[in-house]
Design a protein around this motif. Structure first.
Motif, short mmCIF file in Angstrom:
data_model
loop_
_atom_site.label_atom_id
_atom_site.label_comp_id
_atom_site.label_asym_id
_atom_site.label_seq_id
_atom_site.Cartn_x
_atom_site.Cartn_y
_atom_site.Cartn_z
N TRP A 193 24.38 32.74 50.90
CA TRP A 193 23.51 32.95 50.01
C TRP A 193 24.28 33.70 48.82
O TRP A 193 24.21 33.22 47.69
N LEU A 194 24.55 34.90 48.99
CA LEU A 194 25.17 35.83 48.10
C LEU A 194 26.26 35.35 47.67
O LEU A 194 26.69 35.38 46.35
N VAL A 195 27.51 34.95 48.36
CA VAL A 195 28.73 34.38 48.09
C VAL A 195 28.57 33.25 47.03
O VAL A 195 29.45 32.98 46.17
N SER A 196 27.44 32.42 47.42
CA SER A 196 27.32 31.25 46.40
C SER A 196 27.03 31.38 44.91
O SER A 196 27.69 30.52 44.06
N ALA A 197 26.82 32.59 44.66
CA ALA A 197 26.74 32.95 43.31
C ALA A 197 28.12 33.16 42.54
O ALA A 197 28.01 33.18 41.38
N LYS A 198 28.99 33.07 43.38
CA LYS A 198 30.54 33.11 42.83
C LYS A 198 30.98 31.64 42.62
O LYS A 198 32.24 31.49 42.36
N LEU A 199 30.09 30.41 42.66
CA LEU A 199 30.70 29.30 42.45
C LEU A 199 31.31 28.84 41.34
O LEU A 199 32.47 28.15 41.10
N PRO A 200 30.70 29.53 40.18
CA PRO A 200 31.40 29.35 38.97
C PRO A 200 32.89 29.81 38.83
O PRO A 200 33.81 29.04 38.52
N GLU A 201 33.16 30.85 39.63
CA GLU A 201 34.47 31.47 39.56
C GLU A 201 35.35 30.47 40.43
O GLU A 201 36.53 30.16 40.10
N ALA A 202 34.89 30.00 41.64
CA ALA A 202 35.64 29.08 42.68
C ALA A 202 36.11 27.70 41.94
O ALA A 202 36.89 27.27 41.94
N VAL A 203 34.84 27.42 41.16
CA VAL A 203 35.28 25.87 40.37
C VAL A 203 36.27 26.08 39.10
O VAL A 203 37.33 25.36 39.03
N ARG A 204 36.47 27.23 38.43
CA ARG A 204 37.24 27.51 37.53
C ARG A 204 38.59 27.88 38.11
O ARG A 204 39.65 27.38 37.64
N THR A 205 38.87 28.47 39.05
CA THR A 205 40.17 28.97 39.74
C THR A 205 40.70 28.13 40.91
O THR A 205 41.92 27.69 41.09
N GLY A 206 39.71 27.39 41.51
CA GLY A 206 39.95 26.49 42.67
C GLY A 206 40.33 27.22 43.97
O GLY A 206 40.90 26.56 44.66
N ALA A 207 40.17 28.42 43.97
CA ALA A 207 40.47 29.36 45.09
C ALA A 207 39.47 30.07 45.76
O ALA A 207 38.44 29.90 45.16
N PRO A 208 39.68 30.52 47.01
CA PRO A 208 38.58 31.04 47.73
C PRO A 208 38.24 32.25 46.81
O PRO A 208 39.11 32.95 46.11
N VAL A 209 36.95 32.75 47.04
CA VAL A 209 36.59 34.08 46.37
C VAL A 209 36.61 35.09 47.32
O VAL A 209 36.61 35.01 48.45
N ASP A 210 36.61 36.12 46.56
CA ASP A 210 36.65 37.61 47.38
C ASP A 210 35.10 38.08 47.23
O ASP A 210 34.42 38.05 46.60
N TRP A 211 34.83 38.09 48.83
CA TRP A 211 33.61 38.93 49.14
C TRP A 211 33.80 40.20 49.88
O TRP A 211 33.90 40.03 51.07
N HIS A 212 33.53 41.27 49.04
CA HIS A 212 33.53 42.48 49.84
C HIS A 212 34.99 42.81 50.61
O HIS A 212 35.05 42.92 51.81
N GLY A 213 36.21 42.31 50.31
CA GLY A 213 37.31 42.14 50.74
C GLY A 213 37.83 41.29 51.74
O GLY A 213 38.86 41.12 52.04
N GLU A 214 36.80 40.21 51.61
CA GLU A 214 37.15 39.00 52.63
C GLU A 214 37.30 37.95 51.82
O GLU A 214 36.40 37.68 50.90
N SER A 215 38.14 37.08 52.14
CA SER A 215 38.29 35.86 51.37
C SER A 215 37.57 34.58 51.93
O SER A 215 37.16 34.31 53.13
#
Length: 499
Positions: A114-136
């Protein structure tokens, strides 16, 4: 690839779009929150034992009564939980899958995104996994798994429905929000465009943008031809250059509540609100932004407000009426009554920073000569006695603490003149509080931000009758409902359905 939605009518498609933009995350929050709270472990199977009361259920979960009710009411409205009037709640046989450990594990996994999904704009721009509290976290991979890869069959059609609403609706909302944020919705207005061109226009990684576009294909918004993408016919008619800005205005309000919904269980069990609108600074920020957003669609909402003014005018004359608009917001309801008769005078009551946005709206309609602006808190001002013919409460009740309502209604009743009317606009629940669904989702949003409640007609009458407003009815208006109350001095209009 997962199946797409069947082709709907234009009206149904627009309703679906608006649901994804406004209510889909509320629905997911209730369905996932029920698992975070262990709610189903405290419900008896229907027919096996006596239904459990709301108070008992809240006690067993370690939650508040109000919070528990806010979560379970949508489950009743959707048919996943049974409510037996006067007795309580139970689990129908068709919902037995909710007790399965594998299904519960699936819901907990979905909630973890749920909370991780709010980082979808970042994922779409970079194409990379997102960092969530130190976890990829491979957010794009999760979207592909949920929408683009084959899924294991669900235990039943009801289980499949619950799974889709709970685990994918909030992801659909984030797909729309992200498409708006990176500029994809605007870029698609011009027609079919190659992926590389869309990636450049939106500043996105091509393959991550492809994933987002393919999700939108599954949602029925986008069509694909080879390596080019564009709106479907229905989406193209619904999201053109003029309507798209209106549609995207819902996104910021939806995102305001995202973190709070991700911690719904905390709100129910600990009264810990990540978005606390009883905090003055938080309320100022959110309400000011809401007033600004509504100002952008002011003209269309004035037309809706005028329907209520016409209803009131069928009950009593508006000539030289003194109107008080309590918690005016954008000023739209007071303006609608000001336009209904050239002799109406309207007082607009709200905080100073909100009134600064109201004044230009009223001036544009040339109503400022018959307007008074009253800066104050609706719970602390002195309304006086016999001051007003009409008092408007435009979507105010759900923003107020329930414990403050008896005193407020007493003050407003005292402020009404003979033949005066109290007009309350907003959502109105059924007598059983099991619908409409959009009202239940709105009520959940109010709870998770530590605000008030959405009421039914019996709820309203319990508040109105003790203060002398003994005659009250609810009427369906475009979009929402209107409750009108009086001392019984004003006749009801003939031929209009009411509650």
């Amino acid at each position: 690839m997962a199946e797409s939605f069947p082709a709907p009518s234009q009206t149904a498609f627009v309703q679906q779009l608006n649901f994804w933009a406004r209510d889909a995350s509320n629905e997911s929050a209730a369905l996932l929150g029920a698992f975070a709270l262990g709610l189903f472990g405290h419900l008896p199977d229907e027919g096996s034992a006596a239904p459990v009361s709301l108070e008992t259920l809240a006690s067993r979960m370690g939650g508040t009564v109000r919070g528990t009710r806010s979560v379970i009411e949508p489950l009743v409205g959707l048919g996943f939980v049974r409510l037996e009037e006067g007795r309580g709640y139970s689990l129908p046989a068709a919902s037995s899958f909710l007790r399965r450990p594998d299904f519960a594990a699936r819901m907990r996994e979905a909630l973890g995104w749920w909370l991780v999904s709010a980082k979808l704009p970042e994922a779409v721009r970079t194409g990379a996994p997102v960092d969530w509290h130190g976890e990829s976290r491979d957010l794009l991979g999760w979207y592909r798994k949920e929408f683009l890869e084959p899924r294991a069959p669900a235990p039943s059609a009801t289980a499949a429905d619950y799974d889709d609403r709970a685990a994918r609706n909030f992801l659909r909302t984030q797909a729309l929000v992200t498409s708006g944020e990176v500029g994809l919705l605007d870029a698609l207005v011009s027609g079919l465009r190659p992926l590389a061109e869309l990636a450049k226009a939106t500043g996105s990684h091509p393959e991550s943008l492809r994933t987002l576009l393919e999700v939108l294909v599954c949602m029925g918004l986008v069509r694909r031809e080879a390596e080019s993408f564009g709106y479907t016919e229905l989406a193209g008619r619904s999201l053109d250059a003029s309507s798209l800005p209106y549609f995207q205005r819902a996104f910021p309000a939806t995102m305001d509540y995202w973190e709070a919904f991700g911690h719904l269980d905390e709100a129910v069990t600990q009264r810990k609100f990540r978005l606390d609108l009883r905090d003055p600074e938080t309320a100022r920020r959110i309400y000011q932004r809401n007033a600004s957003r509504i100002t952008g669609i002011f003209a269309s909402h004035v037309k809706l407000g005028r329907k209520a003014a016409e209803l009131v005018a069928s009950m009593r004359s508006l000539k030289e009426a003194r109107v008080l608009d309590v918690g005016t917001g954008s000023g739209v309801w007071g303006a609608a009554f000001g336009l209904a008769d050239p002799t109406v005078h309207v007082t607009y009551l709200d905080s100073e920073h909100v009134l600064e946005q109201v004044k230009p709206n009223i001036a544009k309609l040339k109503l400022d000569g018959r307007a008074r602006y009253w800066a104050g808190d609706c719970l602390s001002v002195d309304y006086g006695e016999g001051q007003y013919d009409l008092i408007l409460l435009p979507q105010v009740i759900p923003a107020l603490p329930p414990e403050a309502l008896p005193r407020l209604f007493g003050q407003l009743a005292r402020a009404l003149r003979p033949r005066g009317l109290l007009i309350i606009s907003g959502y109105l629940l059924t007598d059983r509080r099991d619908g409409p669904l959009d009202a239940l989702y709105f009520a959940l949003r109010r709870y998770v931000s530590n605000e008030g409640d959405v009421l039914s007609m019996p709820d309203f009458r319990r508040l109105l009758e003790p203060v002398g407003l003994t005659s009250s009815r609810g009427f369906d208006m475009p979009i929402q409902q209107v409750v009108i109350a009086s001392r019984g001095e004003v006749p009801w209009p003939d031929g209009l359905p009411s509650r």
